[in-house]
Motif scaffolding. Structure first.
Motif, PDB file in Angstrom:
ATOM      1  N   LEU A 203       0.822  -1.212   0.000  1.00 55.41           N
ATOM      2  CA  LEU A 203       0.000   0.000   0.000  1.00 55.41           C
ATOM      3  C   LEU A 203       0.857   1.264   0.000  1.00 55.41           C
ATOM      4  O   LEU A 203       0.432   2.301  -0.521  1.00 55.41           O
ATOM      5  CB  LEU A 203      -0.940   0.002   1.211  1.00 55.41           C
ATOM      6  N   ILE A 204       2.058   1.195   0.568  1.00 58.90           N
ATOM      7  CA  ILE A 204       2.958   2.353   0.530  1.00 58.90           C
ATOM      8  C   ILE A 204       3.208   2.777  -0.918  1.00 58.90           C
ATOM      9  O   ILE A 204       3.152   3.963  -1.259  1.00 58.90           O
ATOM     10  CB  ILE A 204       4.290   2.025   1.234  1.00 58.90           C
ATOM     11  N   GLY A 205       3.471   1.802  -1.773  1.00 56.93           N
ATOM     12  CA  GLY A 205       3.701   2.113  -3.176  1.00 56.93           C
ATOM     13  C   GLY A 205       2.442   2.556  -3.900  1.00 56.93           C
ATOM     14  O   GLY A 205       2.465   3.522  -4.669  1.00 56.93           O
ATOM     15  N   LEU A 206       1.338   1.874  -3.645  1.00 55.31           N
ATOM     16  CA  LEU A 206       0.081   2.187  -4.331  1.00 55.31           C
ATOM     17  C   LEU A 206      -0.434   3.576  -3.975  1.00 55.31           C
ATOM     18  O   LEU A 206      -1.022   4.262  -4.813  1.00 55.31           O
ATOM     19  CB  LEU A 206      -0.980   1.139  -3.976  1.00 55.31           C
ATOM     20  N   TRP A 207      -0.229   3.991  -2.723  1.00 53.47           N
ATOM     21  CA  TRP A 207      -0.791   5.254  -2.248  1.00 53.47           C
ATOM     22  C   TRP A 207       0.227   6.388  -2.191  1.00 53.47           C
ATOM     23  O   TRP A 207      -0.098   7.489  -1.772  1.00 53.47           O
ATOM     24  CB  TRP A 207      -1.436   5.057  -0.876  1.00 53.47           C
ATOM     25  N   GLY A 208       1.460   6.128  -2.588  1.00 54.00           N
ATOM     26  CA  GLY A 208       2.460   7.197  -2.603  1.00 54.00           C
ATOM     27  C   GLY A 208       2.849   7.692  -1.235  1.00 54.00           C
ATOM     28  O   GLY A 208       3.110   8.889  -1.052  1.00 54.00           O
ATOM     29  N   LEU A 209       2.904   6.792  -0.261  1.00 53.16           N
ATOM     30  CA  LEU A 209       3.265   7.189   1.102  1.00 53.16           C
ATOM     31  C   LEU A 209       4.777   7.413   1.198  1.00 53.16           C
ATOM     32  O   LEU A 209       5.544   6.922   0.376  1.00 53.16           O
ATOM     33  CB  LEU A 209       2.809   6.117   2.090  1.00 53.16           C
ATOM     34  N   PRO A 210       5.227   8.180   2.212  1.00 55.05           N
ATOM     35  CA  PRO A 210       6.659   8.491   2.339  1.00 55.05           C
ATOM     36  C   PRO A 210       7.538   7.243   2.302  1.00 55.05           C
ATOM     37  O   PRO A 210       7.238   6.243   2.952  1.00 55.05           O
ATOM     38  CB  PRO A 210       6.740   9.188   3.702  1.00 55.05           C
TER      39      PRO A 210
END
Length: 287
Positions: A203-210
């Protein structure tokens, strides 16, 4: 009506597929505070708006996801702060994207245990974020905003589970309460049917998280100062969530003292420990 998951999905991919399309709810207080400022959206200070958003991990996730979905091809630099994100989005456009958002208190109305658990996780995440920012500033680290956000979002999968799989999240909390010696991640993986850290990674990659959040997932990065900054803040928030008697606290405090170069007494005072603990530490140090 939001679909609640009562049984675990068969592995990480299925959870990620579910979460990547869900409409993220926000806290009722966040909705109220944003509504109060809506009429001044064209002149509002982005910092004031950002301060409201970062008080709510769910709203924070929405901002990053919105940025990811609306990112232009020419935008190469990673956006790691909410205030910078709002400057890129524009406050009026931000408000246009926030029409009639679902409220988590309504969504979990028939799941009071999950609602209570969610509020505890959010309170813990806020505290970790405050401490992480403070220690980063003590270290004169220019990435203090990103470090603070990483601490705030460290447990975002646990937050999502409370929102969309409330019965499963409650089962995890009850098992940990009855068997405090068990490892949290092991129980979560057993109940959810997938390791939360693997769901988080996707989800970090999918949502553009830091990207700092990705660093937290790799044990090889454990000694990097910024990673330690986040992990120690998260650990201290978790270990003090029910008081200051957790047996893990001495190790936490020793590691934090080494990170920020504060003696035990001053550190305890800075993190808001009970006065008797501060006085005892200073007496032991001869102060």
């Amino acid at each position: 009506m939001t679909l609640m998951i009562d049984f675990p999905f068969p592995g990480t991919a299925a959870w990620v597929e579910h979460f990547k399309e869900v409409e993220l709810p926000i806290l009722r207080l966040t909705s109220t505070r944003l509504a109060e400022l809506r009429d001044s959206a064209d002149v509002i200070n982005t910092r004031e708006l950002a301060n409201i958003i970062v008080h709510d991990p769910l709203m924070t996730l929405r901002i990053f996801r919105f940025m990811k979905e609306n990112r232009s091809r020419s935008q190469n630099a990673e956006i790691t702060t909410i205030e910078r994100s709002l400057m890129m989005i524009g406050t009026q456009r931000f408000y246009d994207s926030c029409q009639d958002l679902p409220i988590i208190e309504h969504q979990l109305k028939t799941y009071p245990k999950a609602m209570l658990g969610l509020l505890k996780v959010i309170a813990r995440s806020r505290q970790a974020s405050i401490w992480a920012r403070d220690w980063a500033l003590l270290r004169q680290n220019t990435r203090f905003e990103e470090i603070s956000l990483a601490a705030l979002l460290h447990d975002f999968v646990e937050i999502l589970m409370h929102c969309f799989a409330p019965s499963l999240a409650t089962t995890v909390r009850e098992r940990l309460a009855s068997h405090p010696g068990l490892r949290t991640r092991a129980i979560q993986e057993e109940v959810f049917g997938a390791p939360p850290q693997e769901i988080m990674r996707e989800l970090i990659g999918l949502w553009g998280l830091p990207e700092l959040l990705l660093s937290l997932l790799d044990p090889a990065n454990a000694d990097i100062a910024n990673v330690r900054n986040v992990n120690l803040a998260v650990d201290l928030a978790r270990h003090t969530a029910t008081g200051w008697q957790n047996p893990a606290l001495p190790d936490d405090l020793l590691a934090i003292s080494e990170l920020v170069h504060l003696d035990r007494g001053n550190l305890l005072e800075r993190v808001g420990a009970p006065e008797e603990m501060v006085l005892a530490a200073r007496a032991a140090e001869g102060g």
